[in-house]
Design a protein around this motif. Structure first.
Motif, PDB file in Angstrom:
ATOM      1  N   GLY A   1     -11.495   2.613   2.103  1.00 20.10           N
ATOM      2  CA  GLY A   1     -12.345   1.583   2.311  1.00 20.10           C
ATOM      3  C   GLY A   1     -11.517   0.081   1.408  1.00 20.10           C
ATOM      4  N   CYS A   2     -10.725   0.501   0.482  1.00 23.05           N
ATOM      5  CA  CYS A   2      -9.996  -0.706  -0.295  1.00 23.05           C
ATOM      6  C   CYS A   2      -8.601  -0.538  -0.267  1.00 23.05           C
ATOM      7  CB  CYS A   2     -10.608  -0.683  -1.656  1.00 23.05           C
ATOM      8  SG  CYS A   2     -10.092   0.533  -2.757  1.00 23.05           S
ATOM      9  N   ASP A   3      -8.047   0.399   0.330  1.00 26.06           N
ATOM     10  CA  ASP A   3      -6.583   0.429   0.505  1.00 26.06           C
ATOM     11  C   ASP A   3      -5.895   0.736  -0.669  1.00 26.06           C
ATOM     12  OD1 ASP A   3      -4.547   0.841   2.259  1.00 26.06           O
ATOM     13  OD2 ASP A   3      -3.742  -1.303   2.182  1.00 26.06           O
ATOM     14  N   ARG A   4      -6.519   1.138  -1.900  1.00 26.08           N
ATOM     15  CA  ARG A   4      -5.945   1.191  -2.943  1.00 26.08           C
ATOM     16  C   ARG A   4      -5.674   2.682  -3.344  1.00 26.08           C
ATOM     17  NH1 ARG A   4      -9.959  -2.819  -6.048  1.00 26.08           N
ATOM     18  NH2 ARG A   4      -8.685  -4.777  -5.630  1.00 26.08           N
TER      19      ARG A   4
ATOM     20  N   CYS B   1     -11.904   8.274   0.422  1.00 27.00           N
ATOM     21  CA  CYS B   1     -12.353   7.035  -0.514  1.00 27.00           C
ATOM     22  C   CYS B   1     -12.330   7.143  -2.003  1.00 27.00           C
ATOM     23  CB  CYS B   1     -13.700   6.386  -0.174  1.00 27.00           C
ATOM     24  SG  CYS B   1     -13.650   5.900   1.799  1.00 27.00           S
ATOM     25  N   CYS B   2     -12.054   6.132  -2.695  1.00 23.42           N
ATOM     26  CA  CYS B   2     -12.280   6.169  -4.105  1.00 23.42           C
ATOM     27  C   CYS B   2     -13.856   6.342  -4.505  1.00 23.42           C
ATOM     28  CB  CYS B   2     -11.524   5.029  -4.879  1.00 23.42           C
ATOM     29  SG  CYS B   2     -12.318   3.452  -4.227  1.00 23.42           S
TER      30      CYS B   2
ATOM     31  N   CYS C   1      -7.247   4.964  -0.471  1.00 24.55           N
ATOM     32  CA  CYS C   1      -8.611   4.858  -0.094  1.00 24.55           C
ATOM     33  C   CYS C   1      -8.805   4.229   1.263  1.00 24.55           C
ATOM     34  CB  CYS C   1      -9.492   4.083  -1.214  1.00 24.55           C
ATOM     35  SG  CYS C   1     -10.947   3.672  -0.876  1.00 24.55           S
TER      36      CYS C   1
ATOM     37  N   ARG D   1     -20.513   2.818  -2.050  1.00 24.36           N
ATOM     38  CA  ARG D   1     -20.836   1.512  -1.259  1.00 24.36           C
ATOM     39  C   ARG D   1     -21.345   2.131   0.463  1.00 24.36           C
ATOM     40  NH1 ARG D   1     -17.309  -1.410  -4.329  1.00 24.36           N
ATOM     41  NH2 ARG D   1     -15.504  -0.955  -3.135  1.00 24.36           N
TER      42      ARG D   1
ATOM     43  N   CYS E   1     -15.868   2.941  -3.317  1.00 22.34           N
ATOM     44  CA  CYS E   1     -16.013   2.895  -1.924  1.00 22.34           C
ATOM     45  C   CYS E   1     -17.152   3.722  -1.422  1.00 22.34           C
ATOM     46  CB  CYS E   1     -14.655   2.818  -1.229  1.00 22.34           C
ATOM     47  SG  CYS E   1     -13.773   1.335  -1.558  1.00 22.34           S
TER      48      CYS E   1
ATOM     49  N   SER F   1       0.935  -1.175   0.033  1.00 19.82           N
ATOM     50  CA  SER F   1       0.029  -0.103  -0.080  1.00 19.82           C
ATOM     51  C   SER F   1       0.739   1.140   0.084  1.00 19.82           C
ATOM     52  CB  SER F   1      -0.985   0.371   1.135  1.00 19.82           C
ATOM     53  OG  SER F   1      -0.355  -0.019   2.544  1.00 19.82           O
TER      54      SER F   1
END
Length: 111
Positions: free
Chosen positions: A84-87, A102-103, A82, A109, A106, A5
Motif C-alpha cells: 500500500g505505502c511501499d514502506r 500490507c502494514c 507494504c 484503509r 494500509c 524501497s
C-alpha cells in the motif's frame, strides 16, 4: 523496486531473515494444508455444519493463496514491503502474520 524501497526492505529482512521468513511461511502453508485435509475427512452432519465447512474451506484456500504470494515476494526480494505505502512492514506484524501484504494502517484503509 526503487533503491530507497530496496534499502527499507533490506533493513526489515536483516531483522527477519529470509530463511526464517521462508520457514514461517512453509509452516503456515503446512498448517493450512492439514486443515484442508481434516475438513475433507469430516463428513455428514447437519446442513449448517456443511455450510460452515464450505466457509472454512474458502478461508483456508484464500490463506494458501496469500502464503504462495508471500513466498513469491520472498523470491522477488519484495517480501516485507507494504503493497500500500511501499514502506517496510514491521517485523512484529510479520512474526504474527508472515504472509501479510500490507502494514496495519494500509490494511485498515483497504477495509
Amino acid at each position: 523496486m526503487s533503491l530507497d524501497s530496496a534499502a527499507r526492505a533490506g533493513s526489515a529482512v536483516e531483522r527477519f531473515s529470509v530463511h526464517e521468513a521462508r520457514q514461517r511461511l512453509e509452516h503456515e502453508r503446512h498448517a493450512r494444508l492439514t486443515q484442508l485435509q481434516a475438513l475433507g475427512e469430516a463428513s455428514g452432519g447437519a446442513p449448517e455444519a456443511h455450510d460452515l465447512q464450505i466457509v472454512q474451506r474458502g478461508a483456508i484456500e484464500h490463506a494458501l493463496k496469500d502464503i504462495d504470494a508471500a513466498l513469491a515476494r520472498l523470491q522477488q526480494g519484495t517480501y516485507g514491503t507494504c503493497q500500500g505505502c511501499d514502506r517496510p512492514i514491521p517485523v512484529e506484524r510479520l512474526e504474527i502474520l508472515p504472509y501479510a501484504r500490507c502494514c496495519v494502517p494500509c490494511q485498515q484503509r483497504a477495509g
